[in-house]
Enzyme design. Structure first.
Site, PDB file in Angstrom:
ATOM      1  N   TYR A   1     -10.838 -10.597  -0.003  1.00 26.26           N
ATOM      2  CA  TYR A   1     -11.427  -9.267  -0.218  1.00 26.26           C
ATOM      3  C   TYR A   1     -12.858  -9.275   0.309  1.00 26.26           C
ATOM      4  O   TYR A   1     -13.808  -8.938  -0.374  1.00 26.26           O
ATOM      5  CB  TYR A   1     -11.379  -8.883  -1.702  1.00 26.26           C
ATOM      6  CG  TYR A   1      -9.980  -8.682  -2.226  1.00 26.26           C
ATOM      7  CD1 TYR A   1      -8.956  -8.271  -1.366  1.00 26.26           C
ATOM      8  CD2 TYR A   1      -9.663  -8.868  -3.564  1.00 26.26           C
ATOM      9  CE1 TYR A   1      -7.667  -8.083  -1.831  1.00 26.26           C
ATOM     10  CE2 TYR A   1      -8.364  -8.676  -4.037  1.00 26.26           C
ATOM     11  CZ  TYR A   1      -7.376  -8.289  -3.163  1.00 26.26           C
ATOM     12  OH  TYR A   1      -6.103  -8.082  -3.629  1.00 26.26           O
TER      13      TYR A   1
ATOM     14  N   TYR B   1      -2.487 -14.290  -2.380  1.00 26.34           N
ATOM     15  CA  TYR B   1      -1.891 -14.287  -3.711  1.00 26.34           C
ATOM     16  C   TYR B   1      -1.005 -13.062  -3.863  1.00 26.34           C
ATOM     17  O   TYR B   1      -1.160 -12.063  -3.153  1.00 26.34           O
ATOM     18  CB  TYR B   1      -2.972 -14.258  -4.810  1.00 26.34           C
ATOM     19  CG  TYR B   1      -3.458 -12.857  -5.075  1.00 26.34           C
ATOM     20  CD1 TYR B   1      -2.863 -12.072  -6.062  1.00 26.34           C
ATOM     21  CD2 TYR B   1      -4.437 -12.283  -4.294  1.00 26.34           C
ATOM     22  CE1 TYR B   1      -3.261 -10.753  -6.262  1.00 26.34           C
ATOM     23  CE2 TYR B   1      -4.835 -10.978  -4.484  1.00 26.34           C
ATOM     24  CZ  TYR B   1      -4.245 -10.218  -5.474  1.00 26.34           C
ATOM     25  OH  TYR B   1      -4.615  -8.922  -5.652  1.00 26.34           O
TER      26      TYR B   1
ATOM     27  N   HIS C   1      -4.150 -13.799   6.138  1.00 26.71           N
ATOM     28  CA  HIS C   1      -3.794 -13.825   4.714  1.00 26.71           C
ATOM     29  C   HIS C   1      -3.717 -15.251   4.177  1.00 26.71           C
ATOM     30  O   HIS C   1      -4.312 -15.567   3.146  1.00 26.71           O
ATOM     31  CB  HIS C   1      -2.452 -13.115   4.523  1.00 26.71           C
ATOM     32  CG  HIS C   1      -1.984 -13.058   3.102  1.00 26.71           C
ATOM     33  ND1 HIS C   1      -2.636 -12.332   2.137  1.00 26.71           N
ATOM     34  CD2 HIS C   1      -0.930 -13.638   2.478  1.00 26.71           C
ATOM     35  CE1 HIS C   1      -2.000 -12.457   0.974  1.00 26.71           C
ATOM     36  NE2 HIS C   1      -0.962 -13.251   1.162  1.00 26.71           N
TER      37      HIS C   1
HETATM   38  C1  LIG Z   1      -3.894  -2.835   1.946  1.00 21.97           C
HETATM   39  C2  LIG Z   1      -4.269  -4.271   1.703  1.00 21.97           C
HETATM   40  C3  LIG Z   1      -3.578  -5.011   0.750  1.00 21.97           C
HETATM   41  C4  LIG Z   1      -3.901  -6.339   0.513  1.00 21.97           C
HETATM   42  N1  LIG Z   1      -3.198  -7.052  -0.428  1.00 21.97           N
HETATM   43  C5  LIG Z   1      -3.480  -8.367  -0.629  1.00 21.97           C
HETATM   44  C6  LIG Z   1      -2.733  -9.145  -1.543  1.00 21.97           C
HETATM   45  O1  LIG Z   1      -1.815  -8.652  -2.199  1.00 21.97           O
HETATM   46  N2  LIG Z   1      -3.068 -10.459  -1.690  1.00 21.97           N
HETATM   47  C7  LIG Z   1      -4.081 -11.038  -0.969  1.00 21.97           C
HETATM   48  O2  LIG Z   1      -4.328 -12.246  -1.111  1.00 21.97           O
HETATM   49  N3  LIG Z   1      -4.795 -10.312  -0.089  1.00 21.97           N
HETATM   50  C8  LIG Z   1      -4.518  -9.008   0.100  1.00 21.97           C
HETATM   51  N4  LIG Z   1      -5.254  -8.293   1.015  1.00 21.97           N
HETATM   52  C9  LIG Z   1      -6.319  -8.965   1.759  1.00 21.97           C
HETATM   53  C10 LIG Z   1      -5.758  -9.725   2.953  1.00 21.97           C
HETATM   54  O3  LIG Z   1      -5.098 -10.896   2.520  1.00 21.97           O
HETATM   55  C11 LIG Z   1      -6.887 -10.106   3.899  1.00 21.97           C
HETATM   56  O4  LIG Z   1      -7.478  -8.944   4.414  1.00 21.97           O
HETATM   57  C12 LIG Z   1      -6.396 -11.001   5.025  1.00 21.97           C
HETATM   58  O5  LIG Z   1      -7.495 -11.600   5.665  1.00 21.97           O
HETATM   59  C13 LIG Z   1      -5.580 -10.215   6.019  1.00 21.97           C
HETATM   60  O6  LIG Z   1      -5.037 -11.027   7.012  1.00 21.97           O
HETATM   61  P1  LIG Z   1      -4.666 -10.338   8.414  1.00 21.97           P
HETATM   62  O7  LIG Z   1      -4.129 -11.373   9.302  1.00 21.97           O
HETATM   63  O8  LIG Z   1      -3.849  -9.131   8.141  1.00 21.97           O
HETATM   64  O9  LIG Z   1      -6.093  -9.812   8.868  1.00 21.97           O
HETATM   65  P2  LIG Z   1      -7.007 -10.049  10.176  1.00 21.97           P
HETATM   66  O10 LIG Z   1      -7.988  -8.920  10.090  1.00 21.97           O
HETATM   67  O11 LIG Z   1      -6.192 -10.170  11.392  1.00 21.97           O
HETATM   68  O12 LIG Z   1      -7.705 -11.407   9.888  1.00 21.97           O
HETATM   69  C14 LIG Z   1      -8.538 -11.638   8.771  1.00 21.97           C
HETATM   70  C15 LIG Z   1      -9.459 -12.832   9.046  1.00 21.97           C
HETATM   71  O13 LIG Z   1      -8.689 -13.976   9.409  1.00 21.97           O
HETATM   72  C16 LIG Z   1      -8.991 -14.390  10.750  1.00 21.97           C
HETATM   73  N5  LIG Z   1      -7.733 -14.746  11.415  1.00 21.97           N
HETATM   74  C17 LIG Z   1      -6.665 -13.939  11.609  1.00 21.97           C
HETATM   75  N6  LIG Z   1      -5.686 -14.600  12.245  1.00 21.97           N
HETATM   76  C18 LIG Z   1      -6.133 -15.856  12.466  1.00 21.97           C
HETATM   77  C19 LIG Z   1      -5.567 -16.997  13.089  1.00 21.97           C
HETATM   78  N7  LIG Z   1      -4.351 -16.964  13.627  1.00 21.97           N
HETATM   79  N8  LIG Z   1      -6.322 -18.131  13.168  1.00 21.97           N
HETATM   80  C20 LIG Z   1      -7.567 -18.156  12.637  1.00 21.97           C
HETATM   81  N9  LIG Z   1      -8.144 -17.099  12.032  1.00 21.97           N
HETATM   82  C21 LIG Z   1      -7.438 -15.960  11.946  1.00 21.97           C
HETATM   83  C22 LIG Z   1      -9.640 -13.174  11.381  1.00 21.97           C
HETATM   84  O14 LIG Z   1     -10.449 -13.530  12.487  1.00 21.97           O
HETATM   85  C23 LIG Z   1     -10.408 -12.598  10.225  1.00 21.97           C
HETATM   86  O15 LIG Z   1     -11.587 -13.347  10.009  1.00 21.97           O
HETATM   87  C24 LIG Z   1      -4.950  -6.951   1.242  1.00 21.97           C
HETATM   88  C25 LIG Z   1      -5.637  -6.205   2.203  1.00 21.97           C
HETATM   89  C26 LIG Z   1      -5.320  -4.883   2.436  1.00 21.97           C
HETATM   90  C27 LIG Z   1      -6.076  -4.105   3.462  1.00 21.97           C
END
Ligand SMILES: Cc1cc2nc3c(=O)[nH]c(=O)nc-3n(C[C@H](O)[C@H](O)[C@H](O)COP(=O)(O)OP(=O)(O)OC[C@H]3O[C@@H](n4cnc5c(N)ncnc54)[C@H](O)[C@@H]3O)c2cc1C
Ligand SMILES: *[C@@H]1O[C@H](CO)[C@@H](O)[C@H](O)[C@H]1NC(C)=O
Ligand SMILES: *[C@@H]1O[C@H](CO)[C@@H](O)[C@H](O)[C@H]1NC(C)=O
Ligand SMILES: *[C@@H]1O[C@H](CO)[C@@H](O)[C@H](O)[C@H]1NC(C)=O
Ligand SMILES: *[C@@H]1O[C@H](CO)[C@@H](O)[C@H](O)[C@H]1NC(C)=O
Ligand SMILES: *[C@@H]1O[C@H](CO)[C@@H](O)[C@H](O)[C@H]1NC(C)=O
Ligand SMILES: *[C@@H]1O[C@H](CO)[C@@H](O)[C@H](O)[C@H]1NC(C)=O
Length: 524
Positions: free
Chosen positions: A466, A182, A176
């Site tokens: 997204y 955001y 995120h």
């Molecule tokens: C239901 C839902 C609601 C959402 N709401 C919002 C919102 O309100 N605001 C917003 O900005 N976004 C929102 N998103 C989008 C979200 O921010 C992105 O999907 C974000 O990438 C998720 O981070 P994650 O760690 O959960 O995902 P992951 O799938 O774990 O990671 C996403 C990406 O980041 C990389 N990554 C993860 N961890 C690391 C790390 N430690 N070091 C380097 N790279 C890493 C992964 O390899 C992948 O490329 C939403 C998504 C969903 C599904």
């Protein structure tokens, strides 16, 4: 998190030796290389472990990938400290195995846990501490911490501090924040990355850096350029922000056949210009009326105001009377309660709900930026198309305020001044049959096409968080991999793409950290 660099150096030498003399399968070589680390048995899951599938699926929001035909990782490394992260990088690299880094697992295309080449998942969920420093008004948070855990821990310590980040609690800090981040405080404080002041990263050689030792270029890149192109982020240091002890929220719904179009039209003109303390998100949904016999579009106006109900009503009656906001629509509550409200939880939901894990389903998400108001007649045609699809909804997030004060080059996230709002398209459905998946994805694509005249162009901008596999793919200029990257890169980053490529080339010249939409090196 423990950082034991002496042990690690010894480990690296041993591991290089062991891979040189071994001729077994890549997985066995990887395990052999990794096994010089002492706590290996609690950390590595191979398909032989009975809990492999449970661990694989626990942070996977897409049900479509929870099938036997989805390519599986050779192993999942559920790292517990920095040395496990270092060993994963070193051992994967020396055995030509790709890594997928997963924190919250919410990636829209599943890039954190699916790949079509041999790979391991570096799973960060065990590295999840949240450490608040009240004096400094800062927090160190690990990548595997969820937003809900961060919010919950801030609120336990203070009722006047907060952090501007996403609405869904189960998002991981790792993905995120590195994609921008955001939420409802965006107009007041900007993105998450605008409030991140330090980070710890493990690079392609297994070195651990903080902001000072990684340098400003890399620190710039990981705050919005996506982390997974550059290294593994272990933790972030957040500058917490101030909120009043009570804020005001509302969620008023207007049906399109009762004049919602006029209200939405006016919203486009006023929402990006309102005072920074007020954020009003527009959310058009398809709903059933007449006992399920008719579908219509209903628009929710979901508001958050850092101030009292009295001041909010005064402000709305002056700037946006068309909304018809009443005293009875407004609720005063601490910021922490508002994070539950914003995610649609009923008032009174216990704060522990913030600690819940993700829910898997079927969905397709996309994004757009709008720079001039969409005419009323076009809004009507947009609603008509939504009704056809039945399951697609949108979130329109107003920009302006703090967002337009920050230069486009300040962070890799380029969508600042000049945007009225961002659209997120979210199509989610129940039936997981291949036909249903194809039909819904088809609909999302045709909806996206319908929106072309009303949104940004040259490039048609998109929000990295997204992530959308469609953009860049099948582009006429996709003659080389670099050209493909330039296509999605210009949409996600505009003019910042070039600097991201420079940083990438410097910190990971062999392009070890790569995936379908990573930042390429110059020679890719
Ligand atoms: C239901 C839902 C609601 C959402 N709401 C919002 C919102 O309100 N605001 C917003 O900005 N976004 C929102 N998103 C989008 C979200 O921010 C992105 O999907 C974000 O990438 C998720 O981070 P994650 O760690 O959960 O995902 P992951 O799938 O774990 O990671 C996403 C990406 O980041 C990389 N990554 C993860 N961890 C690391 C790390 N430690 N070091 C380097 N790279 C890493 C992964 O390899 C992948 O490329 C939403 C998504 C969903 C599904
Ligand atoms: C996975 O199985 C191996 C071999 O049976 C075992 O040593 C290891 O502890 C298991 N991993 C976990 C995380 O339980
Ligand atoms: C998994 O189990 C099979 C059968 O017992 C064995 O041959 C194989 O070596 C095991 N793999 C690993 C990685 O432990
Ligand atoms: C609504 O639909 C249900 C189930 O189809 C039916 O039993 C009920 O009588 C309907 N109610 C009205 C008011 O039409
Ligand atoms: C906020 O949440 C706390 C903890 O669940 C609860 O005690 C309080 O009543 C809530 N306040 C409001 C106004 O919702
Ligand atoms: C999806 O779109 C493609 C291309 O237009 C078409 O061939 C296919 O039949 C559609 N599939 C479904 C299930 O509607
Ligand atoms: C370019 O697009 C074509 C289809 O138009 C596709 O077959 C090909 O794989 C793409 N090339 C790259 C490098 O993505």
């Amino acid at each position: 998190m423990k950082i034991s660099s002496f042990l690690f150096t010894a480990l690296t030498i041993l591991m290089s030796l062991s891979t040189a003399i071994s001729s077994q399968s890549p997985l066995l070589n990887f395990l052999n290389c990794f096994s010089h680390s002492s706590t290996v048995s609690q950390v590595i899951y191979t398909p032989n472990n009975t809990s492999f599938t449970t661990i694989l699926n626990q942070k996977m929001i897409h049900k479509k990938f929870q099938t036997a035909t989805t390519p599986k990782p050779l192993a999942i490394i559920a790292a517990k400290d920095a040395s496990h992260v270092q060993a994963t990088i070193i051992c994967a690299k020396s055995n030509n195995i790709q890594i997928r880094i997963r924190s919250g697992g919410h990636d829209y295309e599943g890039y954190s846990y699916v790949s079509d080449v041999p790979f391991v998942i570096l799973d960060m969920f065990n590295i999840n501490s949240v450490d608040i420093n009240l004096q400094e008004e800062t927090a160190w948070v690990d990548s595997g911490a969820t937003l809900g855990k961060i919010y919950y821990n801030i609120a336990k310590k203070s009722s006047s501090l907060a952090f501007p980040a996403g609405v869904c609690f189960s998002l991981g800090a790792g993905g995120h924040f590195s994609g921008g981040g955001y939420g409802n405080l965006m107009r007041k404080y900007g993105l998450s990355v605008d409030n991140i002041i330090d980070a710890i990263i493990v690079d392609v050689n297994g070195n651990i850096f903080d902001r000072k030792s990684m340098g400003e270029d890399l620190f710039w890149a990981i705050r919005g350029g996506g982390g997974a192109s550059f290294g593994v982020i272990l933790s972030w240091k957040l500058k917490l922000v101030h909120v009043p002890s009570q804020i005001t929220v509302f969620n008023v719904k207007r049906n399109v056949d009762e004049g919602a179009t006029d209200v939405v039209y006016k919203w486009q003109l006023v929402a990006p210009k309102l005072p920074k303390d007020l954020f009003i998100r527009v959310q058009p949904n398809v709903v059933q009326i007449d006992n399920g016999t008719k579908n219509i579009v209903q628009v929710s106006f979901i508001g958050q105001f850092s101030g009292t109900t009295e001041r909010l009503l005064l402000l709305i009656s002056k700037s946006f009377p068309e909304l018809g906001l009443k005293n009875s629509d407004c609720f005063s509550m601490p910021w922490i309660n508002s994070t539950l409200f914003a995610y649609g939880r009923p008032i009174g939901t216990p704060l522990e709900a913030l600690l819940e894990g993700p829910q898997a389903g079927y969905s397709k998400g996309q994004s757009d930026y709008v720079k001039k108001p969409i005419p009323k007649i076009a809004l009507e045609s947009i609603w008509k198309k939504m009704i056809e699809g039945e399951t697609l909804f949108m979130q329109w997030n107003p920009y302006g305020g703090r967002m337009e004060e920050i230069l486009s080059s300040q962070t890799p996230f380029p969508h600042r001044a000049g945007n009225l709002f961002k659209i997120q398209y979210y199509n989610s459905w129940i039936d997981g049959s291949p036909e249903s998946i194809e039909r819904h994805v088809n609909f999302s694509r045709s909806f996206y096409k319908l929106m072309t005249p009303y949104v940004s162009h040259s490039p048609r901008e998109a929000f990295l968080n997204y992530r959308d596999a469609d953009i860049g793919a099948n582009h006429p200029s996709n003659t080389t991999k670099f050209a493909v990257a330039q296509t999605y890169g210009s949409k996600y980053f505009k003019g910042n793409f070039k600097r991201l490529v420079n940083v990438k080339t410097k910190v990971d010249p062999e392009n070890f950290f790569r995936y379908e939409q990573s930042i390429p090196t110059k020679t890719y």
